[in-house]
Design a protein around this motif. Structure first.
Motif, short mmCIF file in Angstrom:
data_model
loop_
_atom_site.label_atom_id
_atom_site.label_comp_id
_atom_site.label_asym_id
_atom_site.label_seq_id
_atom_site.Cartn_x
_atom_site.Cartn_y
_atom_site.Cartn_z
N LYS A 3 2.15 -1.79 2.23
CA LYS A 3 0.76 -1.67 1.79
C LYS A 3 0.00 -2.93 2.22
CE LYS A 3 1.40 1.95 -1.15
NZ LYS A 3 0.58 3.03 -1.57
N TYR A 5 -2.33 -4.77 0.47
CA TYR A 5 -2.65 -5.78 -0.53
C TYR A 5 -1.63 -5.79 -1.66
CZ TYR A 5 -6.96 -5.59 2.02
OH TYR A 5 -7.88 -5.61 3.04
N LYS A 33 2.03 -5.30 -7.83
CA LYS A 33 1.35 -4.01 -7.79
C LYS A 33 0.74 -3.90 -6.39
CE LYS A 33 -0.66 -0.28 -9.54
NZ LYS A 33 0.08 0.92 -9.81
N TRP A 34 1.12 -2.88 -5.63
CA TRP A 34 0.69 -2.72 -4.24
C TRP A 34 -0.51 -1.79 -4.12
CZ3 TRP A 34 2.62 -5.58 -0.34
CH2 TRP A 34 3.83 -6.23 -0.55
N PHE A 35 -1.39 -2.09 -3.14
CA PHE A 35 -2.59 -1.29 -2.89
C PHE A 35 -2.84 -1.16 -1.39
CE2 PHE A 35 -3.25 -3.21 -7.03
CZ PHE A 35 -3.75 -2.17 -7.78
N ASP A 36 -3.42 -0.04 -0.98
CA ASP A 36 -3.89 0.15 0.40
C ASP A 36 -5.33 -0.31 0.54
OD1 ASP A 36 -1.63 1.28 1.70
OD2 ASP A 36 -2.04 3.18 0.70
N ASN A 37 -6.06 -0.30 -0.56
CA ASN A 37 -7.49 -0.58 -0.55
C ASN A 37 -7.78 -1.84 -1.37
OD1 ASN A 37 -10.23 -0.36 -1.88
ND2 ASN A 37 -10.37 1.34 -0.43
N TYR A 38 -8.55 -2.77 -0.78
CA TYR A 38 -8.87 -4.03 -1.44
C TYR A 38 -9.66 -3.81 -2.73
CZ TYR A 38 -10.70 -8.70 -2.24
OH TYR A 38 -11.03 -9.90 -2.81
N GLU A 40 -9.63 -1.34 -4.78
CA GLU A 40 -8.75 -0.85 -5.85
C GLU A 40 -8.00 -2.02 -6.50
OE1 GLU A 40 -6.18 2.08 -4.19
OE2 GLU A 40 -7.78 3.57 -4.00
N ALA A 41 -7.57 -2.96 -5.70
CA ALA A 41 -6.88 -4.14 -6.24
C ALA A 41 -7.83 -4.99 -7.09
CB ALA A 41 -6.30 -4.98 -5.10
N PHE A 44 -8.50 -3.19 -10.49
CA PHE A 44 -7.32 -2.71 -11.22
C PHE A 44 -7.46 -2.92 -12.73
CE2 PHE A 44 -3.12 -3.79 -13.06
CZ PHE A 44 -2.52 -2.54 -12.93
#
Length: 64
Positions: A3, A5, A33-38, A40-41, A44
């Motif tokens: 991912k 981020y 906690k992993w994210f594809d979209n900044y 969303e991080a 969170f």
């Protein structure tokens, strides 16, 4: 697949998932906690608290 981020849920710091700094590499699995979209991080956490970019591996991102 890696991912983009990585969020440290304890410190609220967002790290670069492709090229993490030494702090991200030494993070406990329970804090990851992993994210594809900044965005969303960043969003969170509910309420006034927000994720913030790491000053080392995401130094080009601005804090809002």
């Amino acid at each position: 697949m890696i991912k983009k981020y990585l969020l440290n849920i304890q410190t609220k710091k967002i790290h670069n998932g492709f090229s993490p700094c030494h702090r991200a590499k030494s993070m406990k699995e329970s804090n990851k906690k992993w994210f594809d979209n900044y965005e969303e991080a960043v969003n969170f956490y509910e309420g006034k608290s927000r994720g913030e970019p790491c000053g080392i591996c995401l130094k080009d991102y601005e804090n809002d």
